[in-house]
Design an enzyme around this catalytic site. Structure first.
Site, PDB file in Angstrom:
ATOM      1  N   GLY A  10      42.293  53.384 -78.407  1.00 16.44           N
ATOM      2  CA  GLY A  10      42.239  53.156 -76.960  1.00 16.44           C
ATOM      3  C   GLY A  10      40.819  53.253 -76.441  1.00 16.44           C
ATOM      4  N   ALA A  11      39.857  52.823 -77.253  1.00 16.00           N
ATOM      5  CA  ALA A  11      38.440  52.983 -76.912  1.00 16.00           C
ATOM      6  C   ALA A  11      37.839  51.760 -76.243  1.00 16.00           C
ATOM      7  CB  ALA A  11      37.637  53.330 -78.166  1.00 16.00           C
ATOM      8  N   SER A  13      38.563  50.638 -73.283  1.00 18.89           N
ATOM      9  CA  SER A  13      38.482  50.805 -71.827  1.00 18.89           C
ATOM     10  C   SER A  13      38.845  52.240 -71.475  1.00 18.89           C
ATOM     11  CB  SER A  13      39.438  49.831 -71.108  1.00 18.89           C
ATOM     12  OG  SER A  13      40.791  50.111 -71.471  1.00 18.89           O
ATOM     13  N   GLY A  14      38.739  52.562 -70.183  1.00 19.89           N
ATOM     14  CA  GLY A  14      39.205  53.848 -69.692  1.00 19.89           C
ATOM     15  C   GLY A  14      38.510  55.049 -70.288  1.00 19.89           C
ATOM     16  N   ILE A  15      39.255  56.129 -70.455  1.00 21.37           N
ATOM     17  CA  ILE A  15      38.648  57.370 -70.934  1.00 21.37           C
ATOM     18  C   ILE A  15      38.233  57.263 -72.392  1.00 21.37           C
ATOM     19  CG2 ILE A  15      39.953  58.724 -69.247  1.00 21.37           C
ATOM     20  CD1 ILE A  15      41.657  59.789 -71.518  1.00 21.37           C
ATOM     21  N   GLY A  16      38.899  56.421 -73.164  1.00 16.51           N
ATOM     22  CA  GLY A  16      38.492  56.233 -74.552  1.00 16.51           C
ATOM     23  C   GLY A  16      37.113  55.625 -74.661  1.00 16.51           C
ATOM     24  N   TYR A 157      57.749  56.572 -70.228  1.00 12.00           N
ATOM     25  CA  TYR A 157      56.396  57.124 -70.390  1.00 12.00           C
ATOM     26  C   TYR A 157      56.458  58.635 -70.600  1.00 12.00           C
ATOM     27  CZ  TYR A 157      51.475  58.117 -69.418  1.00 12.00           C
ATOM     28  OH  TYR A 157      50.168  58.558 -69.511  1.00 12.00           O
TER      29      TYR A 157
END
Length: 278
Positions: A10-11, A13-16, A157
């Site tokens: 998950g790198a 975008s976002g926190i990744g 979720y």
């Protein structure tokens, strides 16, 4: 972190993305993984590495990713299972599983299992992105994919994030045999792309101007991941759950059940066709 290898899913975008950037600045060799090579291109270029990708809705791609990581990484000091999604409607993957469950839990479990020997030899610290939403999750070992229950985005979720927390604690229980440690964390409600397409209350949180005003940015959301990836002694946080930057013992009743964690692990191996009980 110089000399240490960190794999982050998950790198793209976002926190990744932000965690990969920060850990690389601290000297780590960061291996970023995204859902596609196109989505991973930006962070891979910034870090000066080749992009790796796996679409978690296809477990065949997770198996391929595991092979590529084994070729690229002689050791893996930190493995961050950070890829995740909220799915607005019930969809069954080509592998026969509800999509939220597969992306958020089954695919990371499969990757962990396929890398097991490398992780054990490396004494890897596993960092798993869970959520405060686990409180409303309910593990139904006989109905993972909402075949009998009414489906909702938030229920699917929450269930998957509860499964992630139980996954963390079962890895930690096995540490004396494997050498692999694990910690889970809630990053906060982050203004990222995870809620794109969400419905109901999640739509109000993630896709409205008011919701955006209440969320934290990706740098803040990445802080606990970076902290746990760089902790001096992973055993000091083994099996723990962090709410943002602080360890939090107040988790749901199901998340504290060692028996359920073991039963979930065994059931997951059966679902994924894994023959070992590692």
């Amino acid at each position: 972190m110089t000399g240490r290898t960190v794999v982050i899913t998950g790198a793209s975008s976002g926190i990744g993305f932000e965690a990969a950037r920060q850990l690389a600045r601290q000297g780590a060799t960061v291996v970023p993984v995204g859902p596609s090579k196109e989505s991973s291109a930006a962070i891979a270029a910034e870090l000066g590495v080749g992009p790796l990708a796996a679409d978690y809705t296809r477990l065949a791609e997770v198996r391929s990713l595991a092979g590529q990581l084994l070729e690229r990484c002689p050791t893996i000091d930190v493995l961050a299972h950070n890829a995740g999604a909220m799915v607005p409607e019930r969809r069954i993957t080509e592998d026969g599983h509800e999509t939220s469950l597969q992306i958020n839990y089954l695919a990371p479990f499969l990757l962990q299992s396929l890398l097991h020997e490398r992780l054990s030899a490396s004494r890897t610290h596993t960092v798993i992105t869970s959520s405060l939403a686990h409180w409303s999750g309910r593990i139904r070992l006989d109905d993972f994919s909402f075949d009998r229950r009414r489906y909702s985005t938030s229920a699917a979720y929450s269930d998957s994030k509860l499964a992630d927390l139980l996954f963390t604690r079962e890895i930690a229980r096995r540490t004396p045999q494997t050498g692999i440690t694990a910690t889970a964390f809630h990053p906060g409600v982050v203004n990222s792309s995870i809620g794109t397409g969400a419905a109901g209350i999640n739509h109000l949180i993630y896709n409205t101007r008011l919701g955006g005003m209440l969320m934290i940015d990706n740098k803040e959301g990445a802080a606990p991941l970076v902290h746990l990836a760089t902790v001096a002694d992973p055993h000091s946080v083994n099996g723990q759950y962090f709410n943002r930057m602080k360890a939090d013992s107040r988790t749901s009743k199901q998340s504290r059940s060692p028996e359920l964690a073991q039963r979930l692990w065994t059931r997951t191996e059966t679902m994924l066709g894994l023959s070992t009980n590692r």
